[in-house]
Design a protein around this motif. Structure first.
Motif, PDB file in Angstrom:
ATOM      1  N   PHE A  68      -1.050 -28.262   3.824  1.00  0.00           N
ATOM      2  CA  PHE A  68      -1.280 -27.112   2.673  1.00  0.00           C
ATOM      3  C   PHE A  68      -2.822 -26.942   2.647  1.00  0.00           C
ATOM      4  O   PHE A  68      -3.337 -28.236   2.579  1.00  0.00           O
ATOM      5  N   GLU A  69      -3.253 -25.841   2.500  1.00  0.00           N
ATOM      6  CA  GLU A  69      -4.578 -25.749   2.090  1.00  0.00           C
ATOM      7  C   GLU A  69      -5.030 -26.347   0.624  1.00  0.00           C
ATOM      8  O   GLU A  69      -4.188 -25.896  -0.231  1.00  0.00           O
ATOM      9  N   CYS A  70      -5.954 -27.054   0.702  1.00  0.00           N
ATOM     10  CA  CYS A  70      -6.622 -27.304  -0.796  1.00  0.00           C
ATOM     11  C   CYS A  70      -8.068 -27.965  -0.665  1.00  0.00           C
ATOM     12  O   CYS A  70      -8.386 -28.466   0.111  1.00  0.00           O
ATOM     13  N   GLU A  71      -8.783 -27.195  -1.298  1.00  0.00           N
ATOM     14  CA  GLU A  71     -10.177 -27.314  -1.525  1.00  0.00           C
ATOM     15  C   GLU A  71     -10.587 -28.428  -2.802  1.00  0.00           C
ATOM     16  O   GLU A  71     -10.095 -27.862  -3.930  1.00  0.00           O
ATOM     17  N   LEU A  72     -10.674 -29.529  -2.587  1.00  0.00           N
ATOM     18  CA  LEU A  72     -10.466 -30.802  -3.771  1.00  0.00           C
ATOM     19  C   LEU A  72     -11.703 -30.573  -4.457  1.00  0.00           C
ATOM     20  O   LEU A  72     -11.556 -31.365  -5.677  1.00  0.00           O
ATOM     21  N   SER A  73     -12.779 -29.558  -4.303  1.00  0.00           N
ATOM     22  CA  SER A  73     -13.740 -29.732  -5.173  1.00  0.00           C
ATOM     23  C   SER A  73     -13.250 -28.584  -6.215  1.00  0.00           C
ATOM     24  O   SER A  73     -14.261 -28.038  -7.054  1.00  0.00           O
TER      25      SER A  73
END
Ligand SMILES: NC(=O)c1ccc[n+]([C@@H]2O[C@H](COP(=O)([O-])OP(=O)(O)OC[C@H]3O[C@@H](n4cnc5c(N)ncnc54)[C@H](OP(=O)(O)O)[C@@H]3O)[C@@H](O)[C@H]2O)c1
Length: 292
Positions: A68-73
């Motif tokens: 899954f796409e996720c930008e953790l910032s």
């Protein structure tokens, strides 16, 4: 007569791993996939994620792998990840909050929060909160947060959590890793008798991309003094995910696969509660009915 609990086995379990596009997270994903787990991992770079998926499938001979796409910032991106995950899967047995970074210079996240604090710590806090209902429903289940021995050098300064006054990349990293230990111990206290355990893993000094921001001479020095491979570094995470022996253990810090005493500060219950309440303030827009 008391009914014996079935033995924990990773085969068929649904595992979500953050930051499995390289280093320790990728090595963890490959090994757990080899053992028959369903692997879902997060990635901020979809091209990289596709290549990594091929590698995990090839090396494990397990096709049950998705990302899954996720930008953790970004707190919004974490919220979307949790929503998408819950739409697609009805169970989550192992959550491995692994992703992390080290930044030489002070940067801000998409939400205007100091980046190391945001990605290393706050992302773990929010993602865990958003998935806790599913973890409880899927119990017995496990949360495992990757910290570091360097948490021992950390200090939680509530007047300057984001190091606005004197930023130092190492200090930001140490503090974020201490925050993880405090958070996980508090989580374990709050999860007593739910069937969900929460533990902390220290991988050991492993040769990975995390040191990319270090000057090359320092990088060479670190690697010269016996850095281990990402596969070796993944062993503690793998053990915590797979082992039946840790089924009833919660709130502990594991290094080299064994329970180890963490720093004195990490046992401060009042500090952990205070950090928890401040963390809720940071993420309150993104949590509706927090279950802890
Ligand atoms: N290596 C060590 O010696 C060591 C020692 C103690 C603890 N640790 C901890 O072990 C964990 C794994 O680190 P590693 O050594 O395997 O480092 P790594 O190879 O750099 O892997 C870090 C992972 O986190 C992901 N990530 C970083 N920032 C992100 C962001 N903003 N949004 C989404 N994903 C992000 C990276 O994605 P990309 O692939 O897109 O960059 C990558 O998948 C970290 O928590 C680290 O602090 C490492």
């Amino acid at each position: 007569m008391e009914k014996r609990k079935p033995k924990w086995t990773i085969e068929g379990k649904t595992c979500l791993i953050t930051g499995a596009t390289s280093g320790i997270g990728k090595a963890t994903a490959i090994e757990l996939a080899k053992r028959g787990a369903r692997i879902i991992y997060t990635a901020r770079d979809l091209e990289k994620a596709k290549i990594v998926k091929e590698e995990i499938v090839l090396k494990s001979q397990n096709n049950d792998v998705e990302f899954f796409e996720c930008e953790l910032s970004s707190l919004e991106s974490i919220k979307k990840l949790a929503e998408n995950f819950k739409k697609r899967y009805s169970a989550l047995h192992v959550l491995i909050n692994n992703a992390g970074l080290w930044e030489a210079h002070r940067k801000l996240s998409k939400d205007g929060i100091e980046l190391t604090f945001a990605v290393n710590y706050l992302a773990q806090f929010l993602l865990t909160d958003l998935l806790l209902g599913l973890l409880k429903k899927s119990a017995p289940s496990r949360v495992m947060n990757v910290s570091s021995e360097l948490h021992r050098k950390g200090k939680i300064n509530f007047d300057d959590l984001e190091l606005k006054k004197h930023y130092n990349g190492m200090k930001a990293y140490y503090n974020s890793k201490l925050a993880i230990v405090l958070f996980t111990k508090e989580l374990a206290r709050r999860l007593q008798d739910t069937g969900v355990t929460a533990n902390i893993a220290h991988p050991g000094l492993a040769k990975t991309d995390i040191y990319r921001a270090l000057p090359s001479i320092e990088k060479k020095l670190i690697f010269l003094f016996g850095a281990i491979t990402p596969e070796e570094g993944a062993k503690t995470s793998i053990c915590l995910a797979m082992s039946d022996e840790v089924s009833n253990i919660s709130g502990e810090y594991f290094a080299r696969g064994k329970i180890t005493k963490s720093s004195d500060e990490s046992y401060d219950i009042e500090e952990a509660k205070k950090l928890w309440n401040i963390s809720i303030e940071y993420v309150k827009k993104y949590i509706e009915n927090s279950e802890v």
